[in-house]
Design a protein around this motif. Structure first.
Motif, mmCIF file in Angstrom:
data_model
loop_
_atom_site.group_PDB
_atom_site.id
_atom_site.type_symbol
_atom_site.label_atom_id
_atom_site.label_comp_id
_atom_site.label_asym_id
_atom_site.label_seq_id
_atom_site.Cartn_x
_atom_site.Cartn_y
_atom_site.Cartn_z
ATOM 1 N N ARG A 8 0.938 -1.175 -0.172
ATOM 2 C CA ARG A 8 -0.183 0.006 0.169
ATOM 3 C C ARG A 8 0.746 1.232 -0.176
ATOM 4 O O ARG A 8 0.339 2.157 -0.717
ATOM 5 N N ASP A 34 0.781 3.909 -2.656
ATOM 6 C CA ASP A 34 0.570 5.443 -2.561
ATOM 7 C C ASP A 34 1.527 6.341 -3.249
ATOM 8 O O ASP A 34 1.226 7.383 -3.726
ATOM 9 N N GLU A 93 -6.089 6.459 -0.894
ATOM 10 C CA GLU A 93 -7.227 6.484 -0.564
ATOM 11 C C GLU A 93 -8.212 7.427 -1.221
ATOM 12 O O GLU A 93 -9.472 6.848 -1.547
ATOM 13 N N GLU A 130 -8.316 5.163 -4.788
ATOM 14 C CA GLU A 130 -9.325 4.111 -4.474
ATOM 15 C C GLU A 130 -10.655 4.223 -4.813
ATOM 16 O O GLU A 130 -11.593 3.369 -4.873
ATOM 17 N N LYS A 131 -11.332 5.609 -4.614
ATOM 18 C CA LYS A 131 -12.676 5.862 -4.882
ATOM 19 C C LYS A 131 -12.872 5.828 -6.244
ATOM 20 O O LYS A 131 -14.143 5.785 -6.380
#
Length: 283
Positions: free
Chosen positions: A243, A247, A259, A262-263
């Motif tokens: 991760r 990132d 984060e 990922e949406k």
């Protein structure tokens, strides 16, 4: 669909933010040739004005004569960044130089910094962008079939001089990126393939069913539409390490933390088996 039997391609790191301080952009050609030797099935490039990068069609033109078997593709090309007739010429030229190995995925961009500001730079309206995309693709196909005029609702040209013809009848296959209801319906009606990036793998299966439904209603064979998936993948037995690497990649490539990415887009890490199981949920 058996995910284990799926062809796997590579997105080339054409953005300067993805390179090391001593990297030479010409190494991207060697990278592509190495990926072909490793038997990856395709080499894709993305298309953007949000950060410095090697321009998408220039990259594919450099790869075309030095590779032999891999598909060369865009993921995704944004046609509004280019004049449509000149883009048709460039795409046909790449298809010729590659011996008919080009696949063109197209899109209209996202809302926010990935979309509307780029239309302003291209001096085109944000409104009716989907209709403009469809007409651009229709114009390309007409030119590749030898048309000397085109009359759409938005694009209208008369007295078009002879243009470069691709090696294949009808030109290279054109796929659509995106998974909105409108994109699914348009893919089924008129595109040769579907390359979405759903953050939830379960959305892939339902989306493909809707693509096939639209194709059937339009009198097309569902087998004529190639299903594909765009995902950022990091193979790492330590998920936290994976991760962190994703990132770093998300910030360098898209200018956002993982984060947030990922949406809107599939991003997966873990062991090879864990990644396979995760992606297989949408099969």
């Amino acid at each position: 669909m058996n995910i284990a039997d799926t062809d796997i391609g590579v997105l080339l790191p054409t953005g300067t933010a993805e390179w090391g301080p001593a990297d030479d952009p010409r190494e991207l050609v060697a990278f592509g040739r190495y990926a072909e030797r490793l038997t990856f099935s395709s080499l894709f490039v993305n298309d953007s004005l949000i950060s410095p990068r090697i321009e998408a069609l220039t990259m594919l033109a450099a790869l075309a004569p030095v590779t032999e078997t891999v598909t060369l593709g865009t993921a995704a090309l944004m046609p509004f960044l280019r004049r449509p007739i000149q883009a048709a010429q460039a795409l046909a030229s790449i298809d010729l130089l590659s011996g008919g190995r080009l696949t063109v995925t197209v899109g209209v961009g996202f809302p926010g910094r990935f979309g509307r500001p780029l239309y302003t730079l291209s001096e085109l309206p944000w409104e009716r962008r989907l209709a403009r995309l469809d007409e651009t693709v229709a114009l390309w196909r007409a030119l590749w079939d030898g048309a000397d005029a085109f009359h759409g609702e938005i694009l209208r040209f008369d007295d078009i001089p002879p243009t470069t013809r691709p090696p294949r009848d009808g030109g290279p296959p054109i796929w659509l990126g995106g998974a909105t209801p409108a994109a699914l319906a348009r893919t089924g009606r008129q595109y040769d393939g579907w390359l979405p990036y759903p953050p939830d793998p379960a959305d892939y299966a339902s989306g493909l069913r809707n693509v096939h439904k639209a194709a059937t209603e339009a009198g097309r064979e569902t087998e004529d539409i190639t299903p594909a998936l765009f995902a950022s993948v990091r193979i790492d037995n330590d998920i936290e390490s994976g991760r962190r690497a994703l990132d770093d990649y998300a910030r360098a490539t898209y200018g956002m933390p993982l984060e947030e990415l990922e949406k809107i887009q599939a991003a997966v890490t873990g062991s090879a088996d864990q990644v396979l199981e995760h992606l297989g949920r949408g099969a």
